[in-house]
Write an enzyme that holds these catalytic residues in place. Structure first.
Site, PDB file in Angstrom:
ATOM      1  N   LYS A   1       0.839  -1.216   0.000  1.00  0.00           N
ATOM      2  CA  LYS A   1       0.000   0.000   0.000  1.00  0.00           C
ATOM      3  C   LYS A   1       0.868   1.259   0.000  1.00  0.00           C
ATOM      4  CE  LYS A   1      -0.211  -0.284   5.024  1.00  0.00           C
ATOM      5  NZ  LYS A   1      -0.997  -0.727   6.188  1.00  0.00           N
TER       6      LYS A   1
ATOM      7  N   TYR B   1      13.996  30.680   6.242  1.00  0.00           N
ATOM      8  CA  TYR B   1      12.873  31.495   6.712  1.00  0.00           C
ATOM      9  C   TYR B   1      12.848  31.624   8.232  1.00  0.00           C
ATOM     10  CZ  TYR B   1      10.896  30.825   2.030  1.00  0.00           C
ATOM     11  OH  TYR B   1      10.679  30.800   0.685  1.00  0.00           O
TER      12      TYR B   1
END
Ligand SMILES: *Cc1c(COP(=O)(O)O)cnc(C)c1O
Length: 395
Positions: free
Chosen positions: A53, A285
């Site tokens: 999955k 940032y």
């Protein structure tokens, strides 16, 4: 101008022929095959379902499915029916089980594609019976009991009714019940009291399925930790996911090597910039990191859009120029910075975020610890912008 190459996520890329790759996830299919063999040796009496999955936990569903088959996996397991159909579309035959359905799902397509579908409730049984009739064939159905996890699966109170209804549909020729299964809540915490409790609920559910007249081919409960640490939970089949990708499901007990496993994914990038900066220079940032003195900053062109957790800001480990560095300042969408101190590097040099760990690089487990998560999430979240480079692919 954006100089990134448009490499599809599932492309087979030769890293030697593609030296200009910004970043790549190297997927070692020899390691995956050897992990399947090691896991099978832990559960010698049981069939093996390779869990694929979420794009093979980020490793690439189809190449990993092929490698698992080559290593003898009798079953492939996925969450959604779309994943199961994608395996078929890629030419993978044999047994495939999927388990996460919603009303209106592609029941008939899955029945026609010979996929074993999981049913946890009456509405789903009704849907698959209708799909089987429409397809004019017998659907393969596995019934799921909720032994205590509290997610999908029939409640024990509803189980006798579900098994009787399934048996009636079987007698009518609409379905064949091929499996009965469940999923542990805390198998990664050995000795957790829920383990014995859930085993007991599961055994009762098997008896009740038997009472209803069902004779499933496979009864199964064990995920990776169950496969490695709970032989009493192996039943007819084991369903390892994360361990097949070489990650320990119980890192508090031992790393992958202690179970004979080897990490399959290595995530690396080419440095996009290396430059000298003065002391007191803010980095990324928010300037949460400021250079303590004159130093060298290296720019790693991977960011949270590629799956590098923003929680790794100031904590994530990276091997650059022969040493572990730490993400300096914030992880941005496409890039982050490491401080090389006085060390020398050049643009294009390799930064290794994680790998097997035996060449000095961190592991996905190290990243999980640095970010307060589990290694499952670290590998699964590597995004589609990062090409997977397959090593050890066999025809
Ligand atoms: C994901 C999953 C697995 C595999 O779990 P791991 O802990 O990765 O081994 C097995 N069974 C089911 C139902 C799952 O959803």
């Amino acid at each position: 101008m954006d100089t990134d190459r448009a490499v599809p996520a599932d492309a087979v890329v030769d890293p030697v022929a593609e030296p200009a790759l910004r970043a790549h996830a190297r997927i070692d299919l020899d390691a995956l095959r050897s992990n399947v063999a090691a896991l099978r040796a832990h559960a010698p009496g049981a069939a093996f379902m390779a869990v694929l999955k979420a794009d093979g936990y980020g490793h690439g569903m189809v190449p990993c499915a092929r490698a698992a088959r080559q290593a003898g996996a009798e079953w492939l397991g996925v969450a959604t029916p779309q994943e199961a159909l994608a395996l078929r579309a890629a030419g993978l035959g044999g047994r495939v089980l999927c388990w996460l359905w919603t009303p209106g799902g592609p029941w008939q397509e899955c029945v026609e594609a010979d996929i074993d579908v999981t049913v946890s409730a009456r509405w789903a049984l009704d849907a698959v019976v209708a799909a089987a009739r429409a397809a004019g064939r017998t659907a393969r159905v596995q019934l799921k009991i909720d032994a205590g996890l509290g997610r999908n699966g029939a409640q024990p109170a509803d189980w006798p009714d579900l098994t009787r209804a399934a048996r009636a549909a079987e007698r009518a020729g609409a379905i064949r019940v091929t499996g009965v299964w469940s999923h542990f809540s805390c198998a990664d915490e050995p000795d957790h009291p829920s383990i014995a409790r859930e085993l007991a609920v599961f055994r009762t559910a098997l008896d009740q399925a038997d009472d209803a007249g069902l004779a499933p081919e496979v009864r199964h409960l064990a995920n990776s930790p169950g496969t490695l640490t709970l032989p009493e939970a192996h039943f007819d089949l084991v369903r390892p996911g994360v361990a097949m990708y070489g990650i320990s499901p119980v890192p508090q007990i031992g790393g992958p090597e202690s179970f004979g496993l080897r990490p399959v994914m290595t995530l690396a990038a080419a440095l996009a910039s290396v430059k000298r900066v003065p002391g007191n220079h803010g980095v990324s940032y928010g300037h949460t990191y400021v250079t303590p003195g004159e130093t060298t900053l290296a720019l790693v062109p991977l960011g949270y859009a590629d799956g590098v957790p923003r929680h790794a800001s100031g904590t994530g480990p990276v091997l650059v120029a022969g040493k572990w560095r730490t993400v300096a300042g914030r992880v941005a969408m496409d890039q982050f910075v490491v401080d090389l101190g006085g060390d020398v590097a050049a643009p294009g040099d390799e930064a290794v975020l994680f790998g097997p760990g035996d060449s000095g690089e961190p592991t996905a487990e190290d990243w999980a610890r640095a970010c307060g998560t589990i290694a499952y999430e670290i590998v699964t979240r590597v995004g589609p912008r990062v090409p997977r480079v397959y090593v050890g692919e066999q025809a």
